[in-house]
Design an enzyme around this catalytic site. Structure first.
Site, PDB file in Angstrom:
ATOM      1  N   ASP A  65      19.494  77.479  40.259  1.00  0.00           N
ATOM      2  CA  ASP A  65      18.712  77.664  39.048  1.00  0.00           C
ATOM      3  C   ASP A  65      19.688  77.503  37.897  1.00  0.00           C
ATOM      4  OD1 ASP A  65      17.382  78.561  36.799  1.00  0.00           O
ATOM      5  OD2 ASP A  65      16.536  80.335  37.763  1.00  0.00           O
ATOM      6  N   ASN A  92      19.986  66.711  36.157  1.00  0.00           N
ATOM      7  CA  ASN A  92      18.626  66.207  36.019  1.00  0.00           C
ATOM      8  C   ASN A  92      17.612  67.295  35.667  1.00  0.00           C
ATOM      9  OD1 ASN A  92      16.196  64.369  36.750  1.00  0.00           O
ATOM     10  ND2 ASN A  92      16.005  66.065  38.196  1.00  0.00           N
ATOM     11  N   TYR A 178      11.656  70.392  22.850  1.00  0.00           N
ATOM     12  CA  TYR A 178      12.096  69.392  23.819  1.00  0.00           C
ATOM     13  C   TYR A 178      12.954  68.296  23.194  1.00  0.00           C
ATOM     14  CZ  TYR A 178      12.035  65.641  27.249  1.00  0.00           C
ATOM     15  OH  TYR A 178      12.420  64.644  28.116  1.00  0.00           O
ATOM     16  N   LYS A 182      17.077  67.470  23.861  1.00  0.00           N
ATOM     17  CA  LYS A 182      17.637  66.264  24.451  1.00  0.00           C
ATOM     18  C   LYS A 182      18.630  65.589  23.503  1.00  0.00           C
ATOM     19  CE  LYS A 182      15.697  66.303  28.519  1.00  0.00           C
ATOM     20  NZ  LYS A 182      16.512  66.469  29.728  1.00  0.00           N
ATOM     21  N   THR A 213       5.703  61.622  36.432  1.00  0.00           N
ATOM     22  CA  THR A 213       6.182  62.886  37.000  1.00  0.00           C
ATOM     23  C   THR A 213       5.265  64.025  36.589  1.00  0.00           C
ATOM     24  OG1 THR A 213       7.576  63.464  35.097  1.00  0.00           O
ATOM     25  CG2 THR A 213       8.590  62.095  36.810  1.00  0.00           C
TER      26      THR A 213
END
Length: 255
Positions: A65, A92, A178, A182, A213
């Site tokens: 984790d 990832n 998000y 990134k 996904t």
């Protein structure tokens, strides 16, 4: 026999029980690497590893984790005892938002009304988790003749692309969680590259593209295998390969 012929390449992929991570693990295993499938859920990790072993790969599941440094340290200890080194680290594991994959997530991230707890949660996985895992694995990577770090980013991380009012991302809902996470991951990738360049450790960020996904409710047009290909390419760079770069399937991407 020389070290060149006896060295078994070991790769760790975080968040590898499904999606892009699993496809990356599958492709690295097909190249002959021993692959460690990192997953928060031990059962899901073992199921993925078993399926990849059934396909002929040398694959092990490890409970990891990225938001729990203790699990990262435990994996590093296990790798140390079992293999003594690590050649490839694929960061990832990532999340898009609150954990509930829904269109509401995008609305929840609008900067002017975002819940700071959501921002912290996203950064905890997408940025801080990468630091935790990378630092736990660095001593093992330093023992590799060709260590590679690949951080899975997103086209949304590009300030150039997302700031263009006439560009392909103009229609995206503004995000305070998000997308900035990134962009921060890209910046972090460059800083690791700058620190580790002298040691021959290549560190790059990759945008796999819009892959089908769970994170996008399977609306992506690329298969996980297609998205994984560019990741694997960076994981297997030669000694003269780039470091501190940001790449998509067609080559370098703008920052």
């Amino acid at each position: 026999m020389s070290e060149q012929t006896t060295h078994q390449k070991i790769a760790l992929v975080t968040g590898a029980n499904k999606g892009i991570g699993r496809a990356v693990a599958e492709q690295l295993a097909a190249l002959g690497m021993t692959v460690l499938v990192g997953a928060r859920d031990p059962q899901r990790g073992e199921e993925a590893a078993a399926a990849l072993r059934a396909a002929g790969g040398i694959v092990h599941a490890v409970t990891l984790d990225v938001t729990d440094q203790a699990t990262a340290r435990a994996v590093a200890t296990w790798v140390e005892e079992r293999f003594g080194h690590l050649d490839v680290l694929i960061n990832n594991a990532g999340i898009t938002g609150s954990g509930q994959v829904s269109p509401q997530d995008a609305y929840d991230q609008v900067p002017s009304s975002v819940d700071l707890d959501m921002v912290r949660t996203v950064f905890e996985t997408n940025v801080f988790g990468v630091i935790a895992v990378t630092n736990a694995m660095l001593p093992l990577l330093r023992r590799s003749p060709a260590p590679r770090i690949v951080n899975v980013s997103s086209h949304a991380a590009s300030l150039t692309l997302t700031s263009d009012p006439d560009g392909p991302f103009a229609a995206l809902m503004p995000s305070a969680a998000y997308t900035p996470s990134k962009a921060a991951l890209n910046a972090l990738t460059v800083q690791y590259a700058n620190e580790l360049r002298k040691d021959g450790i290549l560190s790059n960020a990759v945008a796999p593209g819009y892959v089908d996904t769970d994170s996008n409710n399977h609306t992506g047009h690329l298969t996980p295998a297609q998205g994984a290909a560019v990741v694997v390419g960076l994981a297997t760079l030669g000694a003269d390969g780039p470091t501190g770069g940001f790449f998509g399937e067609d080559g370098p991407l703008p920052w």
